[in-house]
Design an enzyme around this catalytic site. Structure first.
Site, PDB file in Angstrom:
ATOM      1  N   ARG A  20       0.841  -1.287  -0.178  1.00 53.47           N
ATOM      2  CA  ARG A  20       0.054   0.095   0.090  1.00 53.47           C
ATOM      3  C   ARG A  20       0.940   1.378   0.002  1.00 53.47           C
ATOM      4  O   ARG A  20       0.524   2.323  -0.712  1.00 53.47           O
ATOM      5  CB  ARG A  20      -0.836   0.051   1.238  1.00 53.47           C
TER       6      ARG A  20
ATOM      7  N   TYR B  80     -16.840  16.883 -15.000  1.00 54.92           N
ATOM      8  CA  TYR B  80     -17.394  15.683 -15.347  1.00 54.92           C
ATOM      9  C   TYR B  80     -18.436  15.326 -13.820  1.00 54.92           C
ATOM     10  O   TYR B  80     -18.246  15.846 -12.790  1.00 54.92           O
ATOM     11  CB  TYR B  80     -16.106  14.711 -14.866  1.00 54.92           C
TER      12      TYR B  80
ATOM     13  N   ASP C 144      -8.010  19.033 -14.067  1.00 54.91           N
ATOM     14  CA  ASP C 144      -8.243  17.650 -14.515  1.00 54.91           C
ATOM     15  C   ASP C 144      -7.881  17.683 -15.951  1.00 54.91           C
ATOM     16  O   ASP C 144      -8.663  18.235 -16.889  1.00 54.91           O
ATOM     17  CB  ASP C 144      -9.721  17.193 -14.088  1.00 54.91           C
TER      18      ASP C 144
ATOM     19  N   LYS D  27      -8.945   6.487 -19.029  1.00 51.81           N
ATOM     20  CA  LYS D  27      -9.342   7.208 -20.345  1.00 51.81           C
ATOM     21  C   LYS D  27      -8.076   7.155 -21.182  1.00 51.81           C
ATOM     22  O   LYS D  27      -7.816   6.043 -21.363  1.00 51.81           O
ATOM     23  CB  LYS D  27     -10.194   8.468 -20.181  1.00 51.81           C
TER      24      LYS D  27
HETATM   25  C1  LIG Z   1     -13.767   9.475 -15.978  1.00 50.35           C
HETATM   26  C2  LIG Z   1     -13.500  10.863 -15.559  1.00 50.35           C
HETATM   27  C3  LIG Z   1     -13.348  10.880 -14.186  1.00 50.35           C
HETATM   28  C4  LIG Z   1     -13.374  10.126 -13.147  1.00 50.35           C
HETATM   29  O1  LIG Z   1     -12.730   8.831 -13.175  1.00 50.35           O
HETATM   30  P1  LIG Z   1     -12.612   7.388 -12.889  1.00 50.35           P
HETATM   31  O2  LIG Z   1     -11.423   6.727 -13.111  1.00 50.35           O
HETATM   32  O3  LIG Z   1     -13.724   6.829 -13.453  1.00 50.35           O
HETATM   33  O4  LIG Z   1     -12.854   7.347 -11.317  1.00 50.35           O
HETATM   34  C5  LIG Z   1     -12.751  12.336 -13.693  1.00 50.35           C
HETATM   35  N1  LIG Z   1     -12.621  13.407 -14.557  1.00 50.35           N
HETATM   36  C6  LIG Z   1     -13.119  13.093 -15.855  1.00 50.35           C
HETATM   37  C7  LIG Z   1     -12.958  14.175 -16.807  1.00 50.35           C
HETATM   38  C8  LIG Z   1     -13.458  12.037 -16.297  1.00 50.35           C
HETATM   39  O5  LIG Z   1     -13.703  11.738 -17.682  1.00 50.35           O
END
Ligand SMILES: *Cc1c(COP(=O)(O)O)cnc(C)c1O
Length: 386
Positions: free
Chosen positions: A50, A103, A176, A201
């Site tokens: 961890r 998001y 982000d 993604k």
């Molecule tokens: C999918 C997404 C998230 C969240 O990520 P997870 O891996 O699903 O927890 C946050 N910000 C954006 C822009 C996203 O597309």
């Protein structure tokens, strides 16, 4: 070193000494704990998986390198990364300014966990105009939370300008960077303090792993987030760390193709009689095309568009596609399509959603790396079915 070189090599330099086997690819270290010869000498600095794992550690070095930052941390999901950043920077009664087109899961985390459980205040503003951000900063504001481009309306904000405003007020900026990927946008170089990613993604890119990342250069802040990552425990598994490191090696190639296909599809849709509006920063008609050219090195593979009909037409269109999978998520090699109002953004109350501009006729596309002509043909026959 240039992006494509770091993407392949960073964190995975072969080790030739000490009984190592010169692996060209970092091994998947499944061990949950690591033995040492003497009590005060953890072998290679590793104690328990961890708090640190060699496979995750290799990925973290790669993540830092491709964002042009000093440190990277890999989490079990994008939201776990966001949560840990929040835990590290916020305390009761603090305040955050955030872009209003976020998001959906981020907004849910902010409103229903950080606000409802911990009393954090949030102001959502249209950050396309930096003055709106400036006006929303309060004495107790701890950070500005930005996405650019945003999800699902593909809006941009001027990261450099907002970072300047924030830093003048002693406030941090978090970006982000999921939609642009580090290949097309480097927020740290634009003045952001922290970058977060859903590695689920583009970074992994193959729709077979859920993960997240925090990348930053500030040493003190890094130590704090790292401490909380271990304390709260939302770490990425060794196997997912391997998958994401593997995905990153082709990120540059994939992003080039995502962008090329997206531009072709955006142009096609923009000229179609059943389409009201296309949102893609690579189109000169996008109101922030100039900003996109200034702060990004490419336009990425995400676009959305409004049909001239309403929800019924959107549903008929989506049901008639063959190549585009009707699915949430984005950034994989395969093209995905979704209906934000009933899928990704369903957790946002309808009136908040429509205030931002997410209408029932909006469709979001994650353009994959398939043959562009095949994709255009599929869209065309589904539009014919309306
Ligand atoms: C999918 C997404 C998230 C969240 O990520 P997870 O891996 O699903 O927890 C946050 N910000 C954006 C822009 C996203 O597309």
């Amino acid at each position: 070193m240039a992006f494509a070189t770091n993407a392949v090599h960073a964190g995975e330099e072969p080790v030739y000494t000490g009984g190592a086997s010169g692996d060209v690819v970092v091994p998947i270290h499944l061990s949950s704990t690591f033995a040492r010869k003497e009590v005060d000498a953890p072998t290679g600095g590793f104690e328990y998986s961890r708090s640190g794992n060699p496979t995750r550690f290799a990925l973290e070095k790669k993540l830092a390198a491709i964002e042009g930052a000093a440190h990277g941390l890999a989490f079990s999901s994008g939201l776990a990364a966001e949560t840990t950043v929040g835990l590290s920077l916020l305390k009761k009664d603090d305040h955050v300014v955030a872009f209003d087109d976020l998001y959906g899961g981020t907004r849910r985390l902010f409103n229903h966990v950080f606000h409802d459980s911990f009393g954090i205040g949030f102001s959502y503003v249209d950050a396309r105009n930096p003055e709106n951000v400036k006006a929303a900063i309060q004495k107790n504001t701890r950070f500005i939370w930005l996405e650019s481009p945003t999800n699902p309306l593909i809006r941009l904000c001027d990261i450099r300008e907002i970072a300047g405003i924030a830093h003048d007020a002693g406030v941090r900026v978090i970006v982000d960077n999921t939609f642009a990927s580090p290949y097309f946008q480097q927020p740290i170089a634009l003045g952001a303090d922290i970058v977060v990613h859903s590695t689920t993604k583009y970074i992994n890119g193959h729709s077979d792993s859920v993960g997240g990342a925090v990348v930053l250069s500030d040493e003190e802040l890094f130590q704090k987030i790292r401490y909380n990552q271990n304390a709260a425990g939302a770490i990425l598994s060794p196997f997912d760390s391997f998958l994401i490191a593997r995905g990153i090696k082709t990120l540059a190639l994939r992003m080039e193709r995502h962008e090329k296909n997206a531009l072709e599809i955006a142009r096609y849709l923009a000229g179609h009689e059943k389409v009201r509006e296309v949102y893609y920063p690579g189109l000169p008609s996008h109101p922030q095309h100039a900003l996109a050219k200034k702060q990004m090195s490419g336009f990425s593979g995400m676009l959305s568009f409004e049909l001239k009909g309403g929800e019924a037409e959107a549903r008929r269109f989506l049901a008639n596609l063959h190549l585009f999978a009707l699915a949430e998520s984005l950034g994989g090699v395969e093209s995905l399509i979704e209906h934000p109002a009933t899928m990704t953004h369903a957790s946002i109350p309808k009136k908040d959603r429509e205030k931002v501009g997410v209408k029932d006729s909006l469709v979001r596309v994650s353009v994959g790396i398939e043959n562009a002509e095949d994709l255009v043909q599929d869209l065309g026959q589904a539009l014919d079915a309306i």
